[in-house]
Structure formats: C-alpha cells, structure tokens
Design a protein around this motif. Structure first.
Motif, PDB file in Angstrom:
ATOM      1  N   SER A  28       8.527 -11.631 -30.670  1.00 42.26           N
ATOM      2  CA  SER A  28       7.007 -11.180 -30.865  1.00 42.26           C
ATOM      3  C   SER A  28       6.569 -10.707 -29.060  1.00 42.26           C
ATOM      4  N   ARG A  29       7.531 -11.495 -28.190  1.00 46.57           N
ATOM      5  CA  ARG A  29       7.015 -10.898 -26.731  1.00 46.57           C
ATOM      6  C   ARG A  29       7.092  -9.569 -26.559  1.00 46.57           C
ATOM      7  N   GLU A  30       8.140  -8.955 -27.057  1.00 46.61           N
ATOM      8  CA  GLU A  30       8.573  -7.566 -26.883  1.00 46.61           C
ATOM      9  C   GLU A  30       8.645  -7.321 -25.377  1.00 46.61           C
ATOM     10  N   PRO A  31       9.580  -7.698 -24.633  1.00 42.06           N
ATOM     11  CA  PRO A  31       9.760  -7.586 -23.383  1.00 42.06           C
ATOM     12  C   PRO A  31      10.054  -6.116 -22.802  1.00 42.06           C
ATOM     13  N   THR A  52       1.006 -15.858 -32.950  1.00 39.49           N
ATOM     14  CA  THR A  52       1.352 -14.759 -33.589  1.00 39.49           C
ATOM     15  C   THR A  52       2.095 -15.148 -34.839  1.00 39.49           C
ATOM     16  N   ASP A  98      11.647 -17.705 -29.704  1.00 43.12           N
ATOM     17  CA  ASP A  98      10.990 -16.138 -30.089  1.00 43.12           C
ATOM     18  C   ASP A  98      12.117 -15.359 -30.894  1.00 43.12           C
ATOM     19  N   ASN A 131      17.786  -9.769 -24.880  1.00 43.24           N
ATOM     20  CA  ASN A 131      16.555  -8.957 -25.329  1.00 43.24           C
ATOM     21  C   ASN A 131      17.169  -7.695 -26.044  1.00 43.24           C
ATOM     22  N   TYR A 186       6.282  -4.310 -23.263  1.00 38.86           N
ATOM     23  CA  TYR A 186       5.328  -4.826 -22.418  1.00 38.86           C
ATOM     24  C   TYR A 186       5.896  -4.585 -20.948  1.00 38.86           C
ATOM     25  N   GLN A 211       0.750  -9.118 -24.238  1.00 38.25           N
ATOM     26  CA  GLN A 211       0.175  -9.935 -25.084  1.00 38.25           C
ATOM     27  C   GLN A 211       0.951 -11.322 -24.757  1.00 38.25           C
ATOM     28  N   GLN A 212       0.648 -12.487 -24.993  1.00 35.61           N
ATOM     29  CA  GLN A 212       1.409 -13.692 -24.775  1.00 35.61           C
ATOM     30  C   GLN A 212       0.931 -14.906 -25.570  1.00 35.61           C
ATOM     31  N   ILE A 232      -3.463 -16.157 -24.204  1.00 36.39           N
ATOM     32  CA  ILE A 232      -2.379 -16.551 -24.727  1.00 36.39           C
ATOM     33  C   ILE A 232      -2.976 -17.134 -26.273  1.00 36.39           C
TER      34      ILE A 232
END
Length: 457
Positions: free
Chosen positions: A267-270, A340, A263, A443, A273, A255-256, A337
């Motif tokens: 939400s980008r959860e590196p 969120t 952030d 992160n 993903y 998800q982007q 994209i």
C-alpha cells in the motif's frame, strides 16, 4: 478538549439547506445564513509572530550515483528491449492468434516501460520544503461517508489541532450514502463545536460532497482529509507556502498508513510516491490522491468545482486543472497517516475502482487529444492511465505456460531454449536492475508480484 458554543448543524431537504455561495454542479438551490464556525488553531497574530524556519532537506531523494546508474540501465533496457522485440517477431511462426496476442502483450509492456523510463530520465524533483511561510485563509474539509464514529473523531481532533488559523468542517455524506451512523456524525460535530454539512441531494460520491461544502464556505484554500486519516499539526505549515505561487492549483502529498501487519499488499507504493510523483512534479503535473491535499479555491472555481464526471474525484479534477493551465506541486513528505485495506479482497476492490476510473479517462477523454495540455503533460497522463492496459496484458503471461503444458499450444517458436534464454537475458537483466535502482530489491520484487496478481483485475 476546547469548549465552545454549540455549532450550526447544516442540513438540506426537510431542514432547508443554508448556503453562502452559488451552487455548482447541480447541488441544490436556495439560500440561508450559516453561523461562522469556530476558528481552530492559534490566532493569526500568534501564528504569524513565529519565525518561519524551513528544514534543510527532509526529502527522500536519490543519491547522484544512483540517479546516474538508473539513467544508464534505463537506456540499456530500452535499447535491449527494442532488439528483443525485433527478435521475438521472428519467433511467432505459425502460433496463430495466441502467438500474436502474446507478442502484443509483450510489446504493450515494453512500450509502457520505455515511456515510464523516458519520463523518469527527466530528473525527478524532490522538494525540501516550500519557498516561504504559509499565508491565506484555510478551510479544512473532513469527508465522511459511513466510517466508524471513533475513527472520524480521531481525524476531526487532529484537524482541529492543525497549527494554523483555519476553519474545520465535517462533510457528512452518510445520509446520502444511506449509512446508519449519519446522525452520530452530526452529534460528534456538535460535541466538538464544528459545522457539519449533511446533504440529501446532489451528485453522489465524494466529489458531490466536496462541492456541496465548497459552495457554502469561503476560505482561499481548501484542505481535503479523508475520514480515516489524521493530519499532522504542521500540515498547513509545510503545504500552504507552495501556494504563494499563484500558478499552483494544489499541493499533493504521499499517503502514509498505520499498518498493523507487514505491508504485504504494498500500500505504501514506494515507486509511485518516491519516483513517479516527483518526476511528474518536474513537469508541474503531479496529481492529487484525494487525501492530504490543499487546493486553491480560485482554481477550483475555474473548472466549476471538483469533477463529478468520474468515479473518484482526485485524478480527473487534477486532469482538468492541468488542462486549464494550472500547475501543481508534490511535497514528498507525508503529513497525514491513516488506514488502508488490509485484506486482499479490500485491496482488489480499491484497485478495481482506480483502474476503472483511469481506463474510463483513457478511452473517453484520452490525454493525447486533451486540449490545453502540453506534450509533456500529455505523455505523463498517457502513462498514468495507459499503464493499466499494460498490466491487463500480463494476464497472458499467467495463462501462456498453462496453455502450452496442458493443451500443447505454444505462444512462440524459438530455435532452442538456449536461444530464447540468451535473447531474453539481454533485455531482462538491465530491466530488473533498473527496477531495483528505482525502488530497491524488495520493492522491485513486490512490484512484479503485485502486477501479476492484479492483472486479471
């Protein structure tokens, strides 16, 4: 905007639902004809005349050195953690129930970390692109349930611009969800020449909405795009090629998000993903996140459509497909994209839904007992659903110091602060280094903070 004849508006209830295929999961009955919707994108002749040239290596993989270091420190953390848990057992003393509960929370987190690390040690797969050009007929489902019309319009226009021959459908669940703007969504579909499915019965939720449309369409492959996510024009170009392997049920993507602010909620959860999903992909068990995914219709038919058993359809549908013997693919580059939650309250509501769904699966259909899953797949799903228990146990880490400082209730009895510091350092130093190697310093700090924040949730 491409002009076209007015579309067919598809309704049910008073409007007599049209259908072109048998219903599944109890989504109504009856039959009627549906006019074929406008085919979006270039013609098949125009598209397949193009040369298919994959990009060399766009995947965000780790360097070999970083992978080796993460293996080394993961093993050190697992071994040091085992020593730490053995030492901690001797510090419980007469702390009573609270001391044992705190030890249980530490043990739960150690087990989940060890399982995650062990699964990560099987080298993740960062794919560089599909093995061949896209083929097959494609239906694009844009699912709507009360989102603002202007947001849905941008999503719809992006779906129409996908550069592959396809049919775009607007799945309007606003009427079922009692949203005031469901008629405006129908008008939006009419303006853009798109078939709109508006239902009044059947299973509630996104799965019911998808199954209603699935029974009324016939493309070999089905792309699912949320109402607030815009697809790239090359969305199908990158994903459909994986489905030439007939064992693959679906292709998932990260998800982007189009964030207006830093952030801070992560939400980008590196880690998820960038590392967890590629590791699951190695075992053919990466799961769908509901958006930016293309399913094989044959595979969905094999399990009677999208799962309506759970609160959200993505995880349990993936679970059933994998248990039925299908594989999945994780393409590590985002091709949509969207939006969120940007507030802590919205973020918590979203995570509460995910946690409830995962724990429901963990307790009612536990992966360790699931027929059809191999042992590696069982472990992956156990890690996915059981990780919420580890975060839940961290609630004790929040209240432990307060109980000691305010009420004098200790959770452990080490010989001295120095003794405690020496033993914890042996474990926590390689643990923190492992997290940094997995996700990066910033992160890693965020991941620890967010887990503590979400523990009560």
């Amino acid at each position: 905007r491409v002009s076209s004849p007015a579309p067919t508006r598809v309704t049910d209830g008073n409007g007599a639902p049209p259908t072109s295929a048998p219903h599944r999961n109890g989504n109504g009955n009856g039959s009627a004809s549906v006019r074929t919707p406008r085919r979006s994108g270039p013609s098949e002749e125009e598209f397949f005349r193009r040369d298919w040239v994959p990009v060399a290596d766009p995947a965000p993989g780790f360097s070999r050195r970083r992978i080796v270091l993460s293996w080394v420190f993961s093993l050190l953390a697992i071994e040091a953690g085992a020593y730490y848990m053995w030492w901690r057992l001797g510090t419980i003393g007469d702390t009573g129930v609270l001391g044992w509960a705190f030890y249980g929370a530490e043990l739960t987190n150690y087990i989940m970390f060890s399982l995650t690390a062990a699964l990560m040690l099987v080298r993740p797969r960062w794919r560089s692109g599909p093995p061949g050009p896209p083929r097959g007929t494609l239906d694009v489902f844009v699912t709507v349930a009360g989102e603002p019309v202007e947001v849905v319009e941008q999503t719809l226009l992006a779906a129409l611009r996908i550069e592959y021959p396809h049919k775009t459908y607007l799945l309007n669940d606003g009427r079922m969800a009692r949203k005031e703007n469901w008629r405006e969504i129908e008008q939006l579909a009419e303006r853009h020449g798109v078939v709109c499915f508006t239902r009044t019965r059947g299973a509630r939720g996104k799965a019911g909405n998808l199954n209603y449309a699935l029974a009324r369409t016939e493309g070999e492959f089905v792309a699912c795009i949320d109402a607030d996510h815009r697809a790239d024009s090359d969305f199908a170009h990158w994903l459909l090629g994986y489905l030439q392997d007939e064992s693959v049920a679906f292709v998932a993507t990260p998800q982007q998000f189009d964030l207006k602010y830093p952030d801070r909620l992560g939400s980008r959860e590196p880690m998820f993903y960038g590392l967890v999903q590629p590791a699951k992909d190695r075992a053919g068990v990466a799961f769908s996140c509901g958006n930016g995914v293309i399913y094989r219709r044959e595979a969905l038919d094999d399990i009677d459509g999208f799962s309506e058993w759970s609160l959200v359809e993505d995880l349990h549908t993936s679970y059933e497909l994998h248990a039925a013997g299908w594989n999945s693919v994780y393409h590590p580059i985002p091709h949509t994209i969207g939006e969120t939650p940007e507030t802590a309250a919205g973020f918590v509501r979203q995570r509460m839904l995910w946690a409830t769904d995962s724990l429901r699966l963990f307790f009612r259909d536990n992966p360790l007992r699931k027929k059809g899953l191999g042992w590696m797949r069982r472990l992956h799903y156990f890690q996915t659903t059981g990780s919420y228990l580890a975060v839940l146990a961290q609630s004790l880490f929040i209240i432990g110091p307060a109980l000691y400082l305010i009420f004098g209730m200790p959770v452990m009895q080490p010989d001295s602060p120095r003794d405690y510091f020496l033993h914890t350092s042996v474990f926590f130093v390689p643990l923190i280094i492992t997290l940094i190697l997995w996700t990066g310093l910033r992160n890693a700090l965020w991941a620890m903070q967010i887990q503590m924040y979400l523990a009560p949730v």
